[in-house]
Design an enzyme around this catalytic site. Structure first.
Site, short mmCIF file in Angstrom:
data_model
loop_
_atom_site.label_atom_id
_atom_site.label_comp_id
_atom_site.label_asym_id
_atom_site.label_seq_id
_atom_site.Cartn_x
_atom_site.Cartn_y
_atom_site.Cartn_z
N LYS A 105 -13.39 -24.65 -11.13
CA LYS A 105 -14.23 -23.51 -10.75
C LYS A 105 -15.46 -23.97 -10.00
CE LYS A 105 -17.24 -21.84 -13.96
NZ LYS A 105 -18.65 -21.81 -13.51
N ASN A 106 -16.13 -24.99 -10.54
CA ASN A 106 -17.42 -25.38 -9.96
C ASN A 106 -17.27 -26.17 -8.66
OD1 ASN A 106 -18.64 -24.04 -11.98
ND2 ASN A 106 -19.34 -25.85 -13.12
N CYS B 77 -30.62 -16.92 -16.87
CA CYS B 77 -29.39 -16.54 -17.57
C CYS B 77 -29.45 -17.10 -18.98
CB CYS B 77 -28.16 -17.01 -16.81
SG CYS B 77 -28.00 -18.77 -16.80
N ARG C 222 -33.26 -21.57 -14.84
CA ARG C 222 -32.45 -21.86 -13.65
C ARG C 222 -33.13 -21.49 -12.32
NH1 ARG C 222 -26.26 -20.99 -14.62
NH2 ARG C 222 -26.22 -22.80 -13.27
N ASP D 262 -21.99 -29.25 -19.56
CA ASP D 262 -20.97 -28.21 -19.70
C ASP D 262 -19.97 -28.51 -20.82
OD1 ASP D 262 -22.14 -26.76 -17.70
OD2 ASP D 262 -20.75 -27.41 -16.13
N ARG E 172 -14.86 -15.93 -17.25
CA ARG E 172 -15.53 -16.43 -16.04
C ARG E 172 -15.05 -17.83 -15.70
NH1 ARG E 172 -21.12 -17.23 -17.11
NH2 ARG E 172 -20.80 -18.36 -15.19
N1 EPU Z 1 -33.19 -27.05 -11.26
C1 EPU Z 1 -34.49 -26.85 -10.83
N2 EPU Z 1 -34.67 -26.35 -9.57
C2 EPU Z 1 -33.62 -26.07 -8.75
C3 EPU Z 1 -32.32 -26.28 -9.21
C4 EPU Z 1 -32.13 -26.78 -10.47
O1 EPU Z 1 -35.44 -27.11 -11.55
O2 EPU Z 1 -33.86 -25.63 -7.61
C5 EPU Z 1 -32.97 -27.59 -12.62
C6 EPU Z 1 -32.16 -26.65 -13.50
O3 EPU Z 1 -32.97 -25.67 -14.11
C7 EPU Z 1 -31.55 -27.63 -14.49
C8 EPU Z 1 -31.28 -28.85 -13.61
O4 EPU Z 1 -32.15 -28.73 -12.50
O5 EPU Z 1 -32.49 -27.97 -15.46
C9 EPU Z 1 -29.85 -28.99 -13.12
O6 EPU Z 1 -29.38 -27.77 -12.60
P1 EPU Z 1 -28.35 -27.69 -11.41
O7 EPU Z 1 -29.01 -27.11 -10.20
O8 EPU Z 1 -27.65 -29.00 -11.23
O9 EPU Z 1 -27.31 -26.60 -11.94
P2 EPU Z 1 -26.45 -25.67 -10.99
O10 EPU Z 1 -26.11 -26.40 -9.78
O11 EPU Z 1 -27.09 -24.34 -10.87
C10 EPU Z 1 -24.09 -26.40 -11.82
C11 EPU Z 1 -22.94 -25.77 -12.54
C12 EPU Z 1 -23.31 -25.54 -14.00
C13 EPU Z 1 -23.68 -26.88 -14.62
C14 EPU Z 1 -24.82 -27.52 -13.82
C15 EPU Z 1 -25.19 -28.91 -14.31
C16 EPU Z 1 -21.81 -24.46 -10.86
C17 EPU Z 1 -21.41 -23.13 -10.36
N3 EPU Z 1 -22.60 -24.48 -11.91
O12 EPU Z 1 -25.17 -25.46 -11.90
O13 EPU Z 1 -22.13 -25.05 -14.61
O14 EPU Z 1 -24.08 -26.69 -15.96
O15 EPU Z 1 -24.44 -27.64 -12.43
O16 EPU Z 1 -24.11 -29.76 -14.25
O17 EPU Z 1 -21.38 -25.48 -10.32
C18 EPU Z 1 -20.84 -23.78 -16.12
O18 EPU Z 1 -19.85 -24.03 -15.43
O19 EPU Z 1 -20.77 -23.28 -17.28
C19 EPU Z 1 -22.17 -24.09 -15.60
C20 EPU Z 1 -23.28 -23.54 -16.06
#
Ligand code: EPU
Length: 430
Positions: free
Chosen positions: A22-23, A117, A122, A312, A404
């Site tokens: 998915k991701n 969320c 996030r 995850d 999801r």
């Molecule tokens: N963060 C910031 N600023 C940003 C972006 C992120 O402070 O602009 C922080 C976040 O709050 C968090 C950390 O950086 O503390 C890492 O977040 P990241 O941006 O890597 O998460 P994401 O890219 O939004 C993806 C996956 C998540 C998974 C995370 C971490 C997808 C669609 N989502 O989210 O997956 O937990 O990476 O590996 O790829 C799930 O599948 O259940 C899920 C939540």
């Protein structure tokens, strides 16, 4: 709203296939916006999040069609609308990964700012900082982010934050930089396999990306990208979830379509607590066999960016350690508030002590079935897993979260010997 009613206590045995990730799929689908001509994506799972991304891409002028072989064909036919509305974005935060492709290809993007969320705040500040560094003008208006740039220009960008890098932020900036003028170097890039899969897709479309999978990614901008055919990598989190399900029931399960090298930190923990994990690459299909024959041992886990232990899988491992022999400790370093499953597991007799981003788990001999509430995708998976091992009946309410990220989870677990029934909540209220 559906609930899952689980009769615990059966051992899982047999074989199942892990779906495409998915991701990996979500940012790759968004990156299809960058191309002229159709892209055919193989092994896109059938999930509600994928459905939301399809609806968004259609709104943004793409045709999205499931072909007879199950692959998804995406073709942009109209570039006039670059606005991702709130009612589409609020259903799925990953819609944010259309921002980079839209501004790079169309010079303009307007995307509703995603809210927080269940797993925490996030923010998207790092995404925006990266696109700004490429020359996009970023503004916030009435809850919408707008990004404008007649063209993007390659530069050096640092994508680190307080919790490490950002997976979707790296996807956004890397995708946008493919069409920038000149060379972009991303430092502190996310190293997750999903970022590598996206880079492979972009390169197959004509991009020039090197270093994906390391903290430094270099992107030499090109003038145009063309659609291509790409197979999505196996879902490492779905695989890890089924591995925990096998372990918690003292079962023996063969998983096809697993890349164990994407799951090294989890595999290391499985082995440390007494779960057998063997590679099994039959008929050229990568896979593994997971079995456990005895009570598992306690351990310490800290979630980290890849290749560290994935956030995850944190909730699922917590369910497993609830019945391990001894005290375990889990520290969440990516999303420090991602602990909504703690209260629900406690309702099943788990002994959990939470202090900030750390939970101490006093291993019990058994969990007891109870009515519990799913709060987010991975927490829901953890509760279902706990129900598989618990004595008696566990009813997991609000399971739409699980749909999801896991395709027909109850049917696939039942094929391995689980006893799970999906019930409309209304039937339970009667
Ligand atoms: N963060 C910031 N600023 C940003 C972006 C992120 O402070 O602009 C922080 C976040 O709050 C968090 C950390 O950086 O503390 C890492 O977040 P990241 O941006 O890597 O998460 P994401 O890219 O939004 C993806 C996956 C998540 C998974 C995370 C971490 C997808 C669609 N989502 O989210 O997956 O937990 O990476 O590996 O790829 C799930 O599948 O259940 C899920 C939540």
């Amino acid at each position: 709203m559906d609930s899952l009613v689980i009769q615990g206590g059966t051992r899982l045995r047999g074989s199942t296939r892990i779906n495409g990730s998915k991701n990996a799929a979500l940012p790759i689908m968004a990156a299809a916006i960058l191309a002229s001509g159709p892209s055919t994506l193989i092994d896109i799972p059938n999930l509600s999040d994928i459905g939301h991304q399809i609806n968004l891409l259609r709104e943004l002028g793409a045709t999205c069609e499931r072909l007879a072989d199950g692959s998804l064909q995406i073709n942009v036919t109209d570039e006039s609308n670059s606005h991702a509305r709130y009612d589409l974005v609020r259903k799925m935060r990953a819609s944010i990964c259309t921002l980079g492709p839209l501004v790079a290809k169309r010079g303009y993007a307007r995307i509703s700012m995603p809210g927080g969320c269940a797993i925490g705040d996030r923010p998207v500040d790092i995404h925006l900082r990266g696109l700004q560094a490429l020359g996009a003008k970023i503004e916030l208006n009435g809850g919408d982010i707008t990004a404008t740039a007649p063209h993007l220009t390659g530069t050096e960008i640092f994508l680190g934050g307080n919790f490490g890098s950002t997976v979707l932020g790296t996807a956004n900036v890397m995708s946008a930089a493919t069409l920038a003028r000149g060379t972009t170097v991303i430092e502190c890039a996310a190293c997750e396999p999903e970022v590598v899969d996206l880079a492979n897709y972009l390169n197959a479309m004509g991009a020039k990306i090197t270093g994906a999978g390391t903290p430094r990614i270099t992107i030499e901008g090109v003038k145009a990208l063309t659609g291509t055919t790409h197979k999505i990598i196996p879902d490492r989190i779905e695989a890890g979830t089924f591995m925990v399900a096998a372990a918690i029931t003292n079962g023996e399960v063969h998983l096809q379509n697993v890349q164990l090298d994407h799951l090294m930190a989890a595999t290391d923990k499985f082995r440390a607590i007494g779960v057998l994990v063997e590679k099994d690459n039959k008929d050229g299909v990568s896979g593994c066999i997971v079995s456990s024959l005895r009570r598992l041992e306690a351990t310490a886990i800290t979630t980290q960016p890849h290749p560290g232990f994935p956030t995850d899988l944190q909730a699922q491992f917590m369910a497993l350690l609830c019945i391990a022999d001894g005290n375990s400790i889990i520290t969440e370093k990516i999303f420090p508030d991602r602990f909504l499953h703690v209260a629900e597991l406690s309702r099943m007799g788990a002994r959990l002590h939470k202090e900030g981003p750390t939970v101490i788990i006093e291993g019990q001999k058994q969990l007891i079935g109870a009515p519990i509430m799913a709060s987010d995708l991975r927490a829901s998976a953890a509760l279902v897993i706990a129900g598989l091992a618990a004595k008696g009946t566990t009813t997991v309410n609000r399971v739409y979260h699980i749909d999801r990220g896991y395709e027909r989870i109850e049917q696939r677990l039942n094929a391995l010997g689980a006893q799970i029934q999906r019930i409309d909540q209304k039937e339970l209220d009667l």
